[in-house]
Design an enzyme around this catalytic site. Structure first.
Site, PDB file in Angstrom:
ATOM      1  N   GLY A  56       0.849  -1.186   0.000  1.00  0.00           N
ATOM      2  CA  GLY A  56       0.000   0.000   0.000  1.00  0.00           C
ATOM      3  C   GLY A  56       0.880   1.229   0.000  1.00  0.00           C
ATOM      4  CD  GLN A  61       3.520   5.687   2.649  1.00  0.00           C
ATOM      5  OE1 GLN A  61       2.494   5.146   2.257  1.00  0.00           O
ATOM      6  NE2 GLN A  61       4.556   5.024   3.131  1.00  0.00           N
ATOM      7  CB  CYS A 104       5.642   2.239   7.276  1.00  0.00           C
ATOM      8  SG  CYS A 104       5.129   3.731   6.428  1.00  0.00           S
ATOM      9  CG  LEU A 105       6.618   1.040   1.235  1.00  0.00           C
ATOM     10  CD1 LEU A 105       5.951   1.337  -0.104  1.00  0.00           C
ATOM     11  CD2 LEU A 105       7.671  -0.034   1.097  1.00  0.00           C
ATOM     12  CG  HIS A 146      -0.235   1.337   7.270  1.00  0.00           C
ATOM     13  ND1 HIS A 146       0.732   1.022   8.191  1.00  0.00           N
ATOM     14  CD2 HIS A 146       0.386   2.047   6.299  1.00  0.00           C
ATOM     15  CE1 HIS A 146       1.902   1.528   7.796  1.00  0.00           C
ATOM     16  NE2 HIS A 146       1.710   2.155   6.643  1.00  0.00           N
ATOM     17  CD  GLU A 147      -1.135   2.593   2.780  1.00  0.00           C
ATOM     18  OE1 GLU A 147      -0.747   3.771   2.649  1.00  0.00           O
ATOM     19  OE2 GLU A 147      -0.336   1.654   2.983  1.00  0.00           O
ATOM     20  CG  HIS A 150       0.603   6.692   5.629  1.00  0.00           C
ATOM     21  ND1 HIS A 150       1.741   7.274   6.142  1.00  0.00           N
ATOM     22  CD2 HIS A 150       0.905   5.387   5.430  1.00  0.00           C
ATOM     23  CE1 HIS A 150       2.690   6.361   6.251  1.00  0.00           C
ATOM     24  NE2 HIS A 150       2.201   5.201   5.824  1.00  0.00           N
TER      25      HIS A 150
END
Length: 184
Positions: A56, A61, A104-105, A146-147, A150
């Protein structure tokens, strides 16, 4: 019927925003313009997510403060879910709450036990403005929550508590990208 191209194949991989970047800690703005620029953003987000081997990715991000996220994520039954949501709202997060590993990226190479509900529903629109409703369970529910976090300016590290939080803060400080991004 013609097949839709695989998402991300014509996109540009963009630079990832890392923990400490102010764009990750601010609520994103509603998308009001639909058209080629939004389609390009979604395509670039897929390309970036795949290049970084994520499941995701939220627009902030990659430094874009707009309410958009993409996903290519399995649920706990290994059913693959692929898509995007513009102006998402987390309308349901319920069921059992599980403490599970989350990464997380924007915090590359790290993960920590994070509590999430095992069912989530997100509503929004797609890049054409058509309504979408996505329901997920298990790992996919974790991804949806999670997204959405963000886009509200929250990273999973903000949800980690106790000993796990202390260990994660220490790991962030030791990460080559993390110096100065965390207090405490």
């Amino acid at each position: 019927m013609p097949q839709r191209p695989i998402p991300g194949t014509s996109g540009t991989v963009r630079t990832m925003s890392l923990l400490g970047d102010p764009v990750l800690h601010s609520a994103c703005a509603e998308v009001t313009g639909f058209g080629p620029a939004l389609d390009r953003l979604v395509e670039d987000m897929f390309a970036t997510m795949y290049a970084h081997q994520g499941v995701g990715l939220a627009a902030n991000q990659i430094g874009v403060g707009q309410r958009v996220f993409v996903y290519d994520c399995p649920d706990d039954e290994d059913v693959r879910h692929v898509g995007h949501v513009v102006n998402p709202r987390l309308v349901t997060a319920d069921g059992d709450e599980f403490l599970g590993p989350e990464g997380c990226l924007s915090l590359p190479g790290l993960e920590a036990g994070t509590a999430r509900f095992d069912h989530a529903v997100v509503e929004g629109v797609n890049s054409d403005g058509a309504p979408v409703r996505i329901s997920g369970t298990g790992f996919f529910a974790r991804c949806l929550q999670h997204e959405c976090d963000h886009l509200a300016g929250t990273v999973y590290a903000d949800r980690v508590t106790g000993l796990r939080a202390r260990r994660l803060r220490r790991a962030i400080r030791r990460a080559p990208w993390g110096a100065g991004s965390v207090r405490g």
